[in-house]
Design an enzyme around this catalytic site. Sequence first.
Site, PDB file in Angstrom:
ATOM      1  N   GLU A  12      -7.886 -47.150 138.959  1.00  0.00           N
ATOM      2  CA  GLU A  12      -7.573 -48.564 138.733  1.00  0.00           C
ATOM      3  C   GLU A  12      -6.092 -48.858 138.979  1.00  0.00           C
ATOM      4  O   GLU A  12      -5.707 -49.996 139.186  1.00  0.00           O
ATOM      5  CB  GLU A  12      -7.928 -48.969 137.294  1.00  0.00           C
ATOM      6  CG  GLU A  12      -7.142 -48.198 136.238  1.00  0.00           C
ATOM      7  CD  GLU A  12      -7.413 -48.648 134.800  1.00  0.00           C
ATOM      8  OE1 GLU A  12      -8.228 -49.551 134.589  1.00  0.00           O
ATOM      9  OE2 GLU A  12      -6.786 -48.065 133.887  1.00  0.00           O
TER      10      GLU A  12
ATOM     11  N   ASP B  96      -5.845 -40.498 129.561  1.00  0.00           N
ATOM     12  CA  ASP B  96      -5.121 -40.530 130.841  1.00  0.00           C
ATOM     13  C   ASP B  96      -4.412 -39.214 131.149  1.00  0.00           C
ATOM     14  O   ASP B  96      -4.062 -38.957 132.299  1.00  0.00           O
ATOM     15  CB  ASP B  96      -4.088 -41.653 130.830  1.00  0.00           C
ATOM     16  CG  ASP B  96      -4.732 -43.021 130.765  1.00  0.00           C
ATOM     17  OD1 ASP B  96      -5.866 -43.154 131.255  1.00  0.00           O
ATOM     18  OD2 ASP B  96      -4.108 -43.947 130.227  1.00  0.00           O
TER      19      ASP B  96
ATOM     20  N   MET C 141     -10.518 -45.156 135.221  1.00  0.00           N
ATOM     21  CA  MET C 141      -9.322 -45.522 134.449  1.00  0.00           C
ATOM     22  C   MET C 141      -8.122 -44.657 134.816  1.00  0.00           C
ATOM     23  O   MET C 141      -8.276 -43.525 135.294  1.00  0.00           O
ATOM     24  CB  MET C 141      -9.605 -45.395 132.958  1.00  0.00           C
ATOM     25  CG  MET C 141     -10.270 -46.629 132.358  1.00  0.00           C
ATOM     26  SD  MET C 141     -10.439 -46.438 130.564  1.00  0.00           S
ATOM     27  CE  MET C 141     -10.836 -48.131 130.084  1.00  0.00           C
ATOM     28  N   GLY C 142      -6.935 -45.165 134.547  1.00  0.00           N
ATOM     29  CA  GLY C 142      -5.696 -44.432 134.815  1.00  0.00           C
ATOM     30  C   GLY C 142      -4.712 -45.316 135.554  1.00  0.00           C
ATOM     31  O   GLY C 142      -4.805 -45.464 136.767  1.00  0.00           O
ATOM     32  N   ARG C 143      -3.791 -45.897 134.806  1.00  0.00           N
ATOM     33  CA  ARG C 143      -2.852 -46.838 135.404  1.00  0.00           C
ATOM     34  C   ARG C 143      -1.760 -46.145 136.214  1.00  0.00           C
ATOM     35  O   ARG C 143      -1.421 -46.547 137.301  1.00  0.00           O
ATOM     36  CB  ARG C 143      -2.181 -47.660 134.280  1.00  0.00           C
ATOM     37  CG  ARG C 143      -3.088 -48.710 133.722  1.00  0.00           C
ATOM     38  CD  ARG C 143      -3.163 -49.854 134.683  1.00  0.00           C
ATOM     39  NE  ARG C 143      -4.381 -50.616 134.483  1.00  0.00           N
ATOM     40  CZ  ARG C 143      -4.438 -51.934 134.476  1.00  0.00           C
ATOM     41  NH1 ARG C 143      -3.337 -52.635 134.629  1.00  0.00           N
ATOM     42  NH2 ARG C 143      -5.580 -52.550 134.332  1.00  0.00           N
TER      43      ARG C 143
ATOM     44  N   TYR D 177     -14.853 -48.911 129.662  1.00  0.00           N
ATOM     45  CA  TYR D 177     -14.599 -48.282 128.361  1.00  0.00           C
ATOM     46  C   TYR D 177     -15.512 -47.100 128.073  1.00  0.00           C
ATOM     47  O   TYR D 177     -15.220 -46.309 127.172  1.00  0.00           O
ATOM     48  CB  TYR D 177     -14.732 -49.321 127.248  1.00  0.00           C
ATOM     49  CG  TYR D 177     -13.594 -50.301 127.194  1.00  0.00           C
ATOM     50  CD1 TYR D 177     -12.607 -50.323 128.172  1.00  0.00           C
ATOM     51  CD2 TYR D 177     -13.483 -51.206 126.154  1.00  0.00           C
ATOM     52  CE1 TYR D 177     -11.568 -51.223 128.129  1.00  0.00           C
ATOM     53  CE2 TYR D 177     -12.436 -52.117 126.098  1.00  0.00           C
ATOM     54  CZ  TYR D 177     -11.486 -52.124 127.086  1.00  0.00           C
ATOM     55  OH  TYR D 177     -10.449 -53.019 127.042  1.00  0.00           O
TER      56      TYR D 177
ATOM     57  N   ASN E 290       2.026 -42.138 124.391  1.00  0.00           N
ATOM     58  CA  ASN E 290       3.490 -42.155 124.442  1.00  0.00           C
ATOM     59  C   ASN E 290       4.087 -43.342 123.686  1.00  0.00           C
ATOM     60  O   ASN E 290       5.163 -43.228 123.109  1.00  0.00           O
ATOM     61  CB  ASN E 290       3.990 -42.118 125.904  1.00  0.00           C
ATOM     62  CG  ASN E 290       3.548 -43.337 126.690  1.00  0.00           C
ATOM     63  OD1 ASN E 290       2.435 -43.816 126.522  1.00  0.00           O
ATOM     64  ND2 ASN E 290       4.419 -43.855 127.535  1.00  0.00           N
TER      65      ASN E 290
END
Lengths: 413, 413
Positions: free
Chosen positions: A254, A155, A197-199, A312, A125
């Site tokens: 995360e 994501d 992962m994935g805020r 990673y 984005n």
Amino acid sequence: MAARKSPPRRTSSPTRKRSVGHALIGQSGGPTVVINQSLVGIVEAAVGAAHIDKVFGARHGVKGILADDLVRLDTQGKAVLEKVAGTPAAALGSVRKKPTREECLAMFETFRKRDIRFVFYIGGNDSAETANILLETSRSVGHELRVIHVPKTIDNDLRVTDHCPGYGSAAKFVAQAFLGDDLDNRSLPGIKIDIVMGRHAGFLTAASVLGRRHADDGPHLVYVPEVAFDEQRFLDDVADVYARRGRCLVAVSEGVHDASGVTLAERIATSAEHDAHGNVQLSGSGALGDWLAARVKQALPGTRVRADTFGYLQRSFAGCVSERDAKEARMVGRDAVRYSRTHESGTVVLERAPGKSYRCRTALAPLDQVARFTKSMPRAFVNKRGNDITQAFVTYATPLAGKLHPVGRLKGI
Amino acid sequence: MAARKSPPRRTSSPTRKRSVGHALIGQSGGPTVVINQSLVGIVEAAVGAAHIDKVFGARHGVKGILADDLVRLDTQGKAVLEKVAGTPAAALGSVRKKPTREECLAMFETFRKRDIRFVFYIGGNDSAETANILLETSRSVGHELRVIHVPKTIDNDLRVTDHCPGYGSAAKFVAQAFLGDDLDNRSLPGIKIDIVMGRHAGFLTAASVLGRRHADDGPHLVYVPEVAFDEQRFLDDVADVYARRGRCLVAVSEGVHDASGVTLAERIATSAEHDAHGNVQLSGSGALGDWLAARVKQALPGTRVRADTFGYLQRSFAGCVSERDAKEARMVGRDAVRYSRTHESGTVVLERAPGKSYRCRTALAPLDQVARFTKSMPRAFVNKRGNDITQAFVTYATPLAGKLHPVGRLKGI
């Protein structure tokens, strides 16, 4: 759905190649294992397109445009391109940079000098926003430019699109990691916490459940950013599963945060500033997993507790690719060139056809619908208690991750 | 080489099945992705063997023997066994337990009750020791028992054998992880530290270099337990590579230690006892990587530094298998049954034929040559400065890890 419908495909080739301008491709943001499929998709379609002549690649996205650090892509040859397509991470180099107004103007010096009329920017984005800024600048400086954003992200948090190229392969990695780790945890029982992962979105963490086949398969608990994280509830959940099963495998995003929106990782980093070492990392760090493991050990003394942070590997491990993801990433690149013939700008999105069998095609959506914002998982993908993932998600994600490594178990066990 | 030569293969099948006794299989220690290949190898050979009747599997190794918690393996059927063979982790369940004298005696109750005359114990050097203890106990209690140890370990640290089943697949995982992470680090340059399993031996960490093809490919620095770790030297090395290349990918074994033998992980855990959370993990933890990353950040302020700890994925990730490793793990299991016909005890080892083309066969070595001890890498596998891996290792390990995911790069980059 705000996406514009795709234009009809050309039914015949033009009789001769009519050059309108050159094209430039950039890659931006965190890599994926199929981002180069999109790159190669653009190159191969551009080489055959009547409205594009030369194709340049900018090294490290906007940095390469600013420095006029470009490589020719239309002369690479099929064999090189095919090899690059299957290579993880950004072959051109990537960048995390939002250009300033001055930098935008500077980029147009490169565009003018090289007669670049088409920009394909592959990224998430933030990259859609960069594309939008470039488009606006082109109008203000009077250099005609078409700007197509080509989506990628592990994501899966881009808006409008059904899913993002890059997600399927990362989901396959996470699913196979949990598939193996669940068997490991079954072999040597204990409590195991894996940080995914994935805020802002839990799509990747949710993929941890895709390998479950039996009722006792893990992960037994899944925590995603879509539901506020309550530490005591988490500890109670773990204790409950451990008491019932003698083991417990947990997937934690995360990005989990409390009801006020403060992520657990931030909270740990703040308290960790007081320790002897300082400099605690938020990403590329095992701090969150270690902290949760320590909490569980305090709550359940003497229990074997371990934590892994996948890191990673989720976005760049060589050799774990969803075939469908690879194909779609290529298609998105190819279609970006097709859209650039008829549209001034847009972001390529994937539309899934309704019905049981999976079919997907591209469409073009306005840039500003994707720029800046992120998308979360629908609440229906998370169970009511907020500690597991529903069948609705499995139905959504299974075709994207594709076939997982087959496993079996002995009779009588 | 102390290994006994393998007996000649049977040239004809016995005319009728003559039962001598039943067999029992146990799995022990940390899982691998091919440990079930050995399990299935034993079962399929035992089913066809004249000297073995029923085949039992003990759930969670010695724990299952103690509790008489067994499952029949000779009646599982080919389809089940073949699926199990390709499944990561221990299908029977594993255990980390060295039986006491009392427990050894208790196990013989199960052996007597079930008329078990052959034990196949799959595991590392601790399991070889357990096998040896069982053998000695059998003599003292007068229950005739043949005990064959079937090797497995991702660490590759068993003595006598050229290499261990389980290592090749783990090496492939590490190699492909670094292959992808190097491309990731190239995309978004910075300093990246990856912690690899291996307490006493650097074989697995050394596998990080197997994907290198170009002079600038990472890892650029590799630290293994075979060479004393000097923190200042490490920081100087990283600063030097970063200054020259603008990026640096580092492989560090979890077992690195200073000249006095104290591991860095232990030192960190000791100092970490004073922090607010306590309970810092040594394995299944990101502490070592985070600590090294913090040190590098202190030394090179403002630099992008990240650390990942590969963790259990290295031993159980579903879908990353070396084909040769899988085949050899099966062969080792099959041959264990063959040896049990002619030998009272031993550990199955792999002997590599000299010469350029890779060929390997099994032999039987005395149990006590493998029990308890571990093997380190030859010093010739590490460069003089102690921060990289030599071609001698690459020549040794390439056939074991097998073909890696193919990658390419663009011309002009």
